[in-house]
Design an enzyme around this catalytic site. Structure first.
Site, PDB file in Angstrom:
ATOM      1  N   ARG A  16      37.137  40.841  32.088  1.00 21.55           N
ATOM      2  CA  ARG A  16      36.590  42.143  32.505  1.00 21.55           C
ATOM      3  C   ARG A  16      36.616  42.267  34.038  1.00 21.55           C
ATOM      4  NH1 ARG A  16      32.968  44.103  36.017  1.00 21.55           N
ATOM      5  NH2 ARG A  16      31.629  42.332  35.557  1.00 21.55           N
ATOM      6  N   HIS A 208      26.040  35.808  40.134  1.00 24.66           N
ATOM      7  CA  HIS A 208      27.399  36.350  39.974  1.00 24.66           C
ATOM      8  C   HIS A 208      27.975  36.489  41.387  1.00 24.66           C
ATOM      9  CE1 HIS A 208      30.144  39.414  37.904  1.00 24.66           C
ATOM     10  NE2 HIS A 208      30.309  39.741  39.171  1.00 24.66           N
ATOM     11  N   CYS A 241      35.870  44.466  42.457  1.00 22.28           N
ATOM     12  CA  CYS A 241      35.368  45.731  41.929  1.00 22.28           C
ATOM     13  C   CYS A 241      36.143  46.864  42.578  1.00 22.28           C
ATOM     14  CB  CYS A 241      33.882  45.876  42.223  1.00 22.28           C
ATOM     15  SG  CYS A 241      33.232  47.469  41.717  1.00 22.28           S
ATOM     16  N   ASN A 250      36.014  36.853  41.696  1.00 23.83           N
ATOM     17  CA  ASN A 250      34.824  36.067  41.365  1.00 23.83           C
ATOM     18  C   ASN A 250      35.087  34.621  41.723  1.00 23.83           C
ATOM     19  OD1 ASN A 250      34.977  38.376  39.149  1.00 23.83           O
ATOM     20  ND2 ASN A 250      32.847  37.762  39.371  1.00 23.83           N
TER      21      ASN A 250
END
Ligand code: HMG
Ligand code: MG
Length: 301
Positions: A16, A208, A241, A250
């Protein structure tokens, strides 16, 4: 401090968060294979897609097909992002095991990312939580920009704590604290967690970290020392993002696993299988993994 946990749960967000920002289309079949390989590597929580507006994030428009195509492993929780009730209904139709709502500690980021203020976002999340709880589904809550915002810069730890507590009180079982643009450093991480943990116990929190400034592992070590036991990461360091310009991937699951293995912290994830997965997605995307551990270990094979 330095009271590290014996066990950590890794939440794999590569399919995702990792793929939502890819410039070139990634086929549905590749996404399906990625999710299946991650499960085979021992990851038990896999964020498989998101049910958001396809005009906003076209990369995730096939999430329903990804959910439909995967061979499910019964021990794995396959989750999806759902910004509103429409997203929730699509996620349920696709058979998502769990959903996540995503808010922010920054008003500007909330506007850019989900087209509403923080307060309006909470109003939109309420029916998602009501419906999810009625379906017996658990809801995770993300709070973005916990260590800085691409539009506002500094975000006060108290503001992170306030939004996180509101989302927890709405019924989220866990709050994932997102350093969306990776500007955090360990001392800032500590100050933010100290503020949040006056409201929420460590057992209901996850971290995160995006690794834009190479600080993620240092921040993670600080978070582990504060008692955090759930870490979000993405295989091969995929990610970013679309509404946070300059945000890179990430923290790589391989780097996190290498560090946790070295600290004797159990995760249940198998490095060799994870490396196979890392190589698979990196070869498919045509670039090497953004993971020092993966590159070193793959070169040594
Ligand atoms: P909006 O334009 O205000 O919404 O967008 P709307 O309700 O007015 O709907 C506009 C159109 O979208 C309508 O279609 C709706 O049907 C459709 P039209 O009539 O124009 O044809 N629509 C949907 N379609 C499919 N699924 C849905 C859905 N909702 C509306 N769920 C909205 C508001 C929230 C929908 C939009 O802003 C959006 O989709 N944003 C998503 C942005 C996003 O996915 N960002 C990345 C994820 S967040 C992240 O990466 C951070 C995180 O990793 C943590 C961190 O790192 O900090 C989680
Ligand atoms: Mg993210």
């Amino acid at each position: 401090m330095n009271n590290f946990p014996e066990q950590v749960t890794l939440v794999e967000v590569g399919p995702r968060d990792g793929l939502q920002n890819e410039k070139h289309p990634v086929t549905t079949q590749t996404k399906i294979e990625l999710v299946e390989r991650l499960a085979e590597a021992g990851l038990t929580k896999i964020e498989t897609g998101s049910f958001v507006s396809p005009k906003w994030v076209p990369q995730m428009a096939d999430s329903g097909d990804v959910f439909a195509g995967i061979q499910r492993n019964p021990v794995v929780t396959y989750s999806a992002l759902t910004p509103n009730h429409k997203g929730f209904e699509l996620a349920m139709a696709a058979g998502a095991d769990e959903v996540a709502i995503f808010g922010a500690a920054s008003q500007s980021f909330s506007q850019k990312n989900i087209n509403c203020s923080i307060e309006e976002s909470l109003e939109r999340f309420a029916p998602v939580l009501d419906a999810a709880l009625a379906h017996g589904k658990r809801v995770r809550g993300y709070v973005s920009c916990v260590l800085g915002c691409p539009y506002e810069g500094y975000i006060a730890p108290e503001q992170v704590a306030r939004v996180s507590k509101l989302m927890l009180d709405m019924g989220c079982y866990e709050i994932s604290l997102g350093d969306t643009i990776g500007t955090g450093t360990p001392v800032k991480t500590r100050a933010m967690l100290d503020a949040v943990m006056t409201q929420i116990p460590a057992s209901r929190l996850a971290v995160h970290f995006h690794d834009t400034y190479g600080q993620a592992l240092a921040n993670l070590t600080m978070a582990l020392g504060c008692g955090i036991q759930v870490i979000d990461s993405a295989v091969a360091g995929l990610g970013g993002c679309p509404y946070a310009k300059g945000a890179s991937g990430n923290v790589a699951t391989e780097d996190v696993l290498y560090m946790l293995d070295g600290m004797g912290i159990r995760t249940g994830v198998n490095m060799d299988r994870l490396l196979d997965t890392s190589r698979f997605i990196s070869q498919t995307l045509g670039r090497p993994p953004v993971s020092k551990a993966a590159n070193a270990l793959l070169a040594a094979r």
